[in-house]
Write an enzyme that holds these catalytic residues in place. Structure first.
Site, mmCIF file in Angstrom:
data_model
loop_
_atom_site.group_PDB
_atom_site.id
_atom_site.type_symbol
_atom_site.label_atom_id
_atom_site.label_comp_id
_atom_site.label_asym_id
_atom_site.label_seq_id
_atom_site.Cartn_x
_atom_site.Cartn_y
_atom_site.Cartn_z
ATOM 1 C CG MET A 30 -19.818 -32.603 43.295
ATOM 2 S SD MET A 30 -18.035 -32.652 43.174
ATOM 3 C CE MET A 30 -17.699 -31.121 42.371
ATOM 4 N N GLY A 31 -23.522 -30.432 45.666
ATOM 5 C CA GLY A 31 -24.094 -29.425 46.560
ATOM 6 C C GLY A 31 -23.874 -28.019 46.052
ATOM 7 C CG HIS A 37 -27.338 -28.159 41.043
ATOM 8 N ND1 HIS A 37 -26.602 -27.148 41.608
ATOM 9 C CD2 HIS A 37 -26.435 -29.085 40.617
ATOM 10 C CE1 HIS A 37 -25.320 -27.445 41.543
ATOM 11 N NE2 HIS A 37 -25.181 -28.611 40.942
ATOM 12 C CD GLN A 61 -16.012 -34.687 40.646
ATOM 13 O OE1 GLN A 61 -16.689 -35.695 40.844
ATOM 14 N NE2 GLN A 61 -16.495 -33.655 39.982
ATOM 15 C CB SER A 187 -21.044 -24.484 42.770
ATOM 16 O OG SER A 187 -22.103 -25.376 42.512
#
Ligand code: PAF
Length: 284
Positions: A30-31, A37, A61, A187
């Site tokens: 999701m960046g 990642h 989500q 994140s």
């Protein structure tokens, strides 16, 4: 690096590569990319001819709409990072391209995996994850897909999804990457102040201690001792701290109940939800 927004165009490009005999590794994100990642991408690169990485903040989500609105989206930084890592294809669709008018939004049969632990705290979350992963797998048809162990229950849900639809994708679960002091990379860590980010290492420490303790004390007792410690930390609230069978996510009350046991937890620290887990035994 090629950047695709259209699922159809991406699918056509990948089909061509597969016809040429190439293997496809897929890393969904999701960046707001971080070291966690990057480790998935590096593994995918080492094991496949073509690596596809998606950046899509999946609205389905998010049980908490505020969380969705506040979700970080540093797209230019992410693109530069993917380029520097040598990712072949980035997929960055819009929500209406993923879920068009003909999209069938019927809930999937997740055998209750979506209703316990993390799923209980976040109603609808795993349905949303399963739906987007199913869409991704239809579009990308990867040989291998890479997920982080940090989201332990998510990887169990994806494993179930693959079986449910008899998909030809191998699930690869990669170890948790931690910040130097021990906090699992996420994140959401960006939302903590520098000081709290350092202090949040108490979660990892509590898991390490728990892992030692659970082999010489009954599980409920070991859990109680750990909870006492976690409750003593200022600004921390434990949402759950539970030992589970690592394949079914069913709670276990004794290590002898399963060959594969993990402890999964969420601690809310300074109002940021921090997920973590540790495998306690794996004798499969
Ligand atoms: O783990 C994530 O970042 C997301 O849940 C995923 C797998 C990319 C699906 O949106």
């Amino acid at each position: 690096m090629f950047i695709f927004k259209s699922p159809d165009l991406l699918h056509a490009r990948i089909s061509n590569r597969k016809k040429e005999g190439q293997t496809i590794g897929f890393v969904p994100t999701m960046g707001a990319l971080h070291q966690g990642h990057l480790s998935l991408i590096e593994r995918a690169k080492a094991e496949n001819d073509t690596v596809v990485c998606s950046i899509f903040v999946n609205p389905k989500q998010f049980d908490d709409k505020l969380d969705l609105v506040n979700y970080p989206n540093p797209i230019q930084k992410d693109i530069a990072m993917l380029q520097s890592l040598g990712v072949d294809i980035m997929f960055n669709p819009e929500a209406d391209q993923m879920y068009g008018e003909d999209y069938d939004n019927t809930d999937l049969d997740l055998q209750g995996l979506d209703l316990i632990h993390e799923g209980k705290q976040r109603p609808g979350h795993f349905q949303g994850v399963a739906k987007v992963v199913r869409r991704f797998f239809e579009i990308v048809e990867p040989n291998k897909a890479y997920f982080g162990q940090k989201d332990f229950q998510q990887s169990v849900v994806v494993g179930h999804l693959i079986k449910l639809f008899d998909m030809q994708t191998e699930l690869v679960v990669c170890s948790i990457v931690r910040e130097p002091h021990g906090l699992a990379m996420s994140s959401r860590n960006e939302r903590l102040s520098d000081v709290k980010r350092l202090k949040a290492a108490f979660i990892y420490k509590s898991l390490l201690k728990f892992k030692e303790r659970c082999f010489f004390k009954p599980l409920p007792e070991a859990i109680e001792t750990t909870l006492k410690y976690l409750h003593s930390i200022d600004d921390a609230t434990v949402e759950y701290f539970v030992c589970v069978d690592g394949e079914t996510m069913q709670q276990v009350n004794d290590l002898s109940e399963s060959k594969y046991v993990a402890v999964v937890t969420v601690v809310r620290y300074d109002n940021v939800r921090l997920l973590d887990n540790m495998v306690l035994k794996d004798e499969r």
